[in-house]
Design a protein around this motif. Structure first.
Motif, PDB file in Angstrom:
ATOM      1  N   HIS A 115       5.901   3.610   5.378  1.00  0.00           N
ATOM      2  CA  HIS A 115       4.826   3.133   4.510  1.00  0.00           C
ATOM      3  C   HIS A 115       4.704   3.994   3.263  1.00  0.00           C
ATOM      4  O   HIS A 115       5.007   5.194   3.275  1.00  0.00           O
ATOM      5  N   GLY A 137      -0.441  -1.057   0.086  1.00  0.00           N
ATOM      6  CA  GLY A 137       0.581  -0.322   0.821  1.00  0.00           C
ATOM      7  C   GLY A 137       1.786  -1.214   1.043  1.00  0.00           C
ATOM      8  O   GLY A 137       1.655  -2.437   1.150  1.00  0.00           O
ATOM      9  N   ASP A 145       1.546   4.224  -0.020  1.00  0.00           N
ATOM     10  CA  ASP A 145       0.155   3.815  -0.202  1.00  0.00           C
ATOM     11  C   ASP A 145      -0.330   4.353  -1.548  1.00  0.00           C
ATOM     12  O   ASP A 145      -0.180   5.546  -1.831  1.00  0.00           O
ATOM     13  N   LEU A 165       0.827   3.973   8.893  1.00  0.00           N
ATOM     14  CA  LEU A 165       0.043   3.911   7.662  1.00  0.00           C
ATOM     15  C   LEU A 165      -0.955   5.063   7.591  1.00  0.00           C
ATOM     16  O   LEU A 165      -1.195   5.628   6.521  1.00  0.00           O
TER      17      LEU A 165
END
Length: 263
Positions: free
Chosen positions: A103, A96, A105, A174
């Protein structure tokens, strides 16, 4: 919490995702028998920081590294270590990037040299299931439509779908809502709305679907020690067609140059 993103916020995630995709490619260049997984982590973190990003995983709930590196029967959340990759291994690299307040990922599973034909098929079919899930990430559908698309594809081959770990929302945090399982029933679960940004990440096993957590509190492996594959994209829910925000383009350029294509 589920946070709907503006087009401007989605663009910021895409900028983060470009750095992420290129960091993955730097790792892909090094995947060979003999390289340590700790070296892969060092290269990824250095690249991300050189491009003004922060590795999202490092320090997250005290996770010690920039990459989750999961080899063979490890499904996810493996630690980088002095382990040297061997011919015939497979390695999932999950990463990430936090950049400009957002963020991104993504994950990709690589063969190390020549791998068994049945494991090669596992990688290809897991990769395909990711895109089948993404096809359902459109406004008006439901979370269960994504999970059903993944599950119905891989279970026809006798593979296991890990139930204990799921995809998730991505953005300023996240991990955001909603959870995105890789199994489900069509038409069930929360409704998908335009502006949701979610990580879809099939985690598929060659054998049974059951997993166990190791004593380190992170590493998840299959109970039967059969190999597992993991692919992941961050996507934006849109009307009519999902928008893939992360990219495998740079990875696949490297793999093509090395004659290592997954799909």
């Amino acid at each position: 919490m589920v946070y709907l993103k503006t087009d401007e916020e989605i663009e910021l995630i895409k900028i983060s995702a470009q750095v992420l995709g290129k960091a993955h490619a730097e790792v892909a260049k090094l995947i060979n028998p003999g390289v340590t997984t700790k070296e892969l982590d060092r290269v990824a973190e250095e690249f991300i920081r050189d491009h003004k990003g922060h590795p999202s995983f490092k320090g997250y709930n005290d996770f010690p590294a920039a990459l989750c590196i999961s080899v063979n029967e490890v499904v996810v959340h493996g630690f980088p270590s002095p382990y040297r990759l061997k011919e015939g291994d497979i390695i999932s690299v999950d990463c990430g990037v936090f950049l400009n307040g957002y963020h991104s990922d993504s994950a990709f599973t690589y063969p190390v040299g020549e791998i068994k034909p049945e494991v090669k098929q596992l990688l290809k079919r897991t990769y395909d299931s990711l895109y089948l899930g993404i096809d359902k990430a459109v406004a008006g559908n439901r979370i269960g439509d994504i999970g059903y698309a993944v599950q119905s594809h891989v279970e026809q081959f006798g593979y296991g779908v890990v139930r204990e770990l799921v995809g998730h929302g991505v953005g300023k945090f996240l991990h955001e809502g909603p959870e995105v399982p890789n199994f489900g029933r069509r038409g069930q679960g929360p409704q998908l709305k335009e502006g949701m940004t979610i990580a879809i990440e099939p985690m598929i096993t060659l054998g049974k679907r059951s997993v166990v957590q190791e004593k380190d509190g992170w590493t998840i492996r299959t109970t039967d020690r059969q190999p597992a594959a993991h692919f992941e994209h961050t996507v934006a829910v849109r009307k009519g067609k999902a928008e893939i925000l992360t990219t495998f383009e740079y990875i696949e350029q490297v793999l093509a140059e090395r004659s290592m294509a997954i799909a």
